[in-house]
Design a protein around this motif. Structure first.
Motif, PDB file in Angstrom:
ATOM      1  N   ASN A  36       1.054  -1.419  -0.137  1.00 15.15           N
ATOM      2  CA  ASN A  36       0.178   0.283  -0.066  1.00 15.15           C
ATOM      3  C   ASN A  36       0.849   1.047  -0.087  1.00 15.15           C
ATOM      4  O   ASN A  36       1.881   1.846   0.617  1.00 15.15           O
ATOM      5  N   GLY A  72      -0.621  -2.993  -4.548  1.00 18.27           N
ATOM      6  CA  GLY A  72      -2.343  -3.303  -4.277  1.00 18.27           C
ATOM      7  C   GLY A  72      -2.650  -2.234  -4.168  1.00 18.27           C
ATOM      8  O   GLY A  72      -4.250  -2.149  -4.611  1.00 18.27           O
ATOM      9  N   LEU A  73      -2.311  -1.183  -3.259  1.00 13.65           N
ATOM     10  CA  LEU A  73      -3.270  -0.028  -3.418  1.00 13.65           C
ATOM     11  C   LEU A  73      -2.424   1.347  -3.528  1.00 13.65           C
ATOM     12  O   LEU A  73      -1.493   0.932  -2.308  1.00 13.65           O
ATOM     13  N   THR A  93      -1.895  -0.385  -7.957  1.00  9.93           N
ATOM     14  CA  THR A  93      -3.293  -0.722  -8.713  1.00  9.93           C
ATOM     15  C   THR A  93      -3.341   0.356  -8.038  1.00  9.93           C
ATOM     16  O   THR A  93      -3.305   0.977  -6.883  1.00  9.93           O
ATOM     17  N   ARG A 136      -6.378   3.118  -6.615  1.00 11.56           N
ATOM     18  CA  ARG A 136      -7.366   4.005  -6.232  1.00 11.56           C
ATOM     19  C   ARG A 136      -7.881   5.002  -6.890  1.00 11.56           C
ATOM     20  O   ARG A 136      -7.513   6.045  -5.992  1.00 11.56           O
ATOM     21  N   MET A 166      -8.917   0.702  -9.093  1.00 10.76           N
ATOM     22  CA  MET A 166     -10.450   0.372  -8.598  1.00 10.76           C
ATOM     23  C   MET A 166     -11.572   1.310  -8.451  1.00 10.76           C
ATOM     24  O   MET A 166     -10.725   2.693  -7.613  1.00 10.76           O
ATOM     25  N   MET A 174     -13.733  -2.217  -4.827  1.00 12.76           N
ATOM     26  CA  MET A 174     -13.307  -2.723  -3.462  1.00 12.76           C
ATOM     27  C   MET A 174     -13.880  -3.170  -2.818  1.00 12.76           C
ATOM     28  O   MET A 174     -16.037  -2.479  -3.190  1.00 12.76           O
ATOM     29  N   SER A 182     -10.831  -5.887  -4.879  1.00 11.21           N
ATOM     30  CA  SER A 182     -10.489  -5.755  -3.052  1.00 11.21           C
ATOM     31  C   SER A 182     -10.654  -4.868  -2.344  1.00 11.21           C
ATOM     32  O   SER A 182     -11.800  -4.025  -1.874  1.00 11.21           O
ATOM     33  N   ALA A 215      -8.448  -9.789  -2.960  1.00  9.88           N
ATOM     34  CA  ALA A 215      -6.972  -8.953  -2.147  1.00  9.88           C
ATOM     35  C   ALA A 215      -7.577  -8.172  -1.039  1.00  9.88           C
ATOM     36  O   ALA A 215      -9.266  -7.916  -1.290  1.00  9.88           O
ATOM     37  N   CYS A 261      -6.234  -4.769   1.100  1.00 10.12           N
ATOM     38  CA  CYS A 261      -5.711  -4.345   1.465  1.00 10.12           C
ATOM     39  C   CYS A 261      -6.313  -3.117   2.950  1.00 10.12           C
ATOM     40  O   CYS A 261      -5.549  -2.153   2.706  1.00 10.12           O
ATOM     41  N   GLU A 271      -4.150 -12.165  -3.466  1.00  6.31           N
ATOM     42  CA  GLU A 271      -3.447 -10.857  -3.061  1.00  6.31           C
ATOM     43  C   GLU A 271      -3.374 -10.673  -1.444  1.00  6.31           C
ATOM     44  O   GLU A 271      -4.746 -10.808  -1.228  1.00  6.31           O
ATOM     45  N   SER A 281      -1.718  -6.816   0.490  1.00  7.77           N
ATOM     46  CA  SER A 281      -1.890  -5.377   0.208  1.00  7.77           C
ATOM     47  C   SER A 281      -1.354  -4.801   1.776  1.00  7.77           C
ATOM     48  O   SER A 281      -2.205  -4.905   2.980  1.00  7.77           O
TER      49      SER A 281
END
Ligand SMILES: [Mg+2]
Ligand SMILES: [Mg+2]
Lengths: 330, 330
Positions: A29, A48-49, A85, A87, A144, A183, A204, A254, A256, A276, A278
């Motif tokens: 993240n 991932g974020l 990824t 957001r 996302m 999300m 996620s 995922a 996160c 996943e 994160s």
């Protein structure tokens, strides 16, 4: 001890695979460009974020498309060939952009924030989406949407993205449509996860918000802090439900939120079948190391038992006893 | 027209039974003594929600046990032999008692309210429980706890009630332990409804709060009012889930939010299998009349279809088409 640390960091560069061969992608993240070298050093399998609020909350004016693009491009390039990824904007709640001058709300956490705010401010949303899509040309990007509560919102957000994509293609940009995720952090989204899964490439789970809404507690409020409990059986069942729905639809799931970076919860997250996780970069080496010590099948059995419990205390006791028996207490 | 109204009111005094013989108890949501004659006149089968905040929010000091008892006794006596369901104190959020002088919260709806507040203020809670239990001697009383999020909270609240009950028995009061219920209005409570059901005699779904938390929207905030939607498939699935869990455990399930008083939603509520609905007294005659026009089995099939839809719009369209076909559009 220094040596152990070195070994941990060296091993963190490799994929995290359970003893019985199940790979769990471990991502970072991030919020700032500066954090990228550190994240890679700690073994992040990409991001991932990536939180995109920083450029909005630290200045008086909303950033324009070129500023955003320059920033996103650097992020994407620095991480190439790893995935980033993004957001989309998660303003509102407790993060504000001065220029937007939003009305005060009695319960801002239950107000106009994240995707809701973007859908009500098409210009704001489009500029960000243009900048993210333009950055796609420089690496591997996923997008996302935060705080999705229903299928209409998700479709509306995707429609914006599709429109901006067409626009950029007409302007001559040669990119592929990026993978697009939702999300899951609002309880209604959990209950319709089967429907949402058909509309996206991945889920996620944002556990910080999900736990806050699912338990109806402001996680910043010390008066109710004692109720914040990731091991609440209701939370664990929600997480399990999302994974089942996502996997039945054949998409990656995922996590996160902060929950993803805690060793104690890891056997459950592995057992539920997360593709996943994160987290803060600093947590990655220890998490990857711990994944390698676990057996996916054993974690799965643990989860089946745990999903039957009525209280967080029972969950915690059972989990700790299981870990102790396996010599895995963190 | 006057005649139709008379007929409606006369019929409202009888139980509401579907065409195929399923009884649905229709109760009133009340706050004041003065409303009781009206509620009975409108055909209320007792009170499904008696709000107890009035004596706390309208004055500078917290009422003492005698004041509360005098009030509750009158309520219970005026409604005898009908059941009165007392909701224990639901202060906090948007209702405050001056003397308690609670700290300000950034998100009061996600803060120290209802059962949480009572569990942190044992003296406050005990005084009310004593008054309610003493009133049990004068009629038919049920007690329900608002905003239960987990099994520990519910057990703790019940322990208070048990202790106060023993205390009063030792003081010579001759009463039976009253039926005890949990309000289901927090998403985690939905997901552990099977466990909660083993601890109580009934559930009552508070849809106003449940919808607010499940969708993460403050229902008083016009910025997000467009997202408030009882027909959101996530909400309907939650409601269905609660009913299944409650009925599997053999307990009654009631609804006491505004959703319960809307004709449009009624075929769904009947189809889901609600044992009781509680609402503003004024809504009772029309609701009872409409229940008598419905078939439980047909409503059940409708619910099965509706639970498959992805969006509130699809639900609404299907529901309205169904009603139109049956000549039942409200
Ligand atoms: Mg979030
Ligand atoms: Mg409520």
């Amino acid at each position: 001890c220094e040596e152990a640390r070195e070994r941990l960091l060296a091993q963190a560069k490799k994929p995290a695979i359970t003893r019985d061969g199940r790979k769990v992608i471990v991502r970072a993240n991030l919020e700032l460009l500066d954090e990228i070298p550190l994240a890679l050093d700690f073994g992040a399998d990409g991001v991932g974020l990536f939180r995109t609020e920083y450029l909005y909350v630290t200045r008086k004016t909303i950033p324009n498309e070129e500023e955003l693009f320059a920033n996103y491009r650097q992020v994407v390039e620095s991480l190439y060939p790893n995935i980033v990824t993004f957001r989309t904007l998660d303003l509102g709640g407790d993060k504000f952009a001065e220029e937007l001058d939003l009305p005060e709300e009695i319960n801002p956490a239950l107000g106009l924030r994240a995707i809701r705010l973007c859908l009500k401010n098409p210009a704001l949303f489009r500029i960000q989406l243009r900048a993210i899509l333009r950055a796609c040309a420089y690496g591997n990007v996923r997008i996302m949407f935060p705080l999705v509560s229903g299928i209409e919102e998700l479709r509306e957000a995707k429609k914006f993205l599709q429109e901006v994509f067409e626009e950029l293609r007409q302007e001559g940009l040669d990119i592929e449509f990026p993978p697009c995720g939702a999300m899951i952090e609002i309880p209604t989204a959990v209950f319709i996860a089967d429907h949402l899964a058909k509309e996206v490439d991945f889920f996620s789970i944002g556990t910080n918000d999900l736990i806050q809404y699912a338990l109806a507690i402001d996680r910043g409020n010390e008066q109710v802090a004692h109720l914040y409990e990731p091991l609440h059986p209701g939370i664990l069942r929600m997480v399990h439900y999302i994974l089942e729905a996502g996997h039945r639809a054949g998409i990656h799931v995922a996590m996160c939120g902060e929950m993803a970076g805690e060793l104690l919860y890891l056997p459950l997250l592995v057992g539920f079948g997360f593709d996943e996780l994160s987290m803060n970069p600093q947590s990655i080496p220890a998490i990857k190391d711990y994944i390698c010590a676990l057996s996916f099948e054993e974690c799965r059995s643990l989860c089946e038992e745990i999903l039957q419990f009525a209280s967080a205390e029972e969950v915690r006791n059972h989990l700790e006893a299981w870990l102790e028996k396996k010599g895995l207490l963190p």
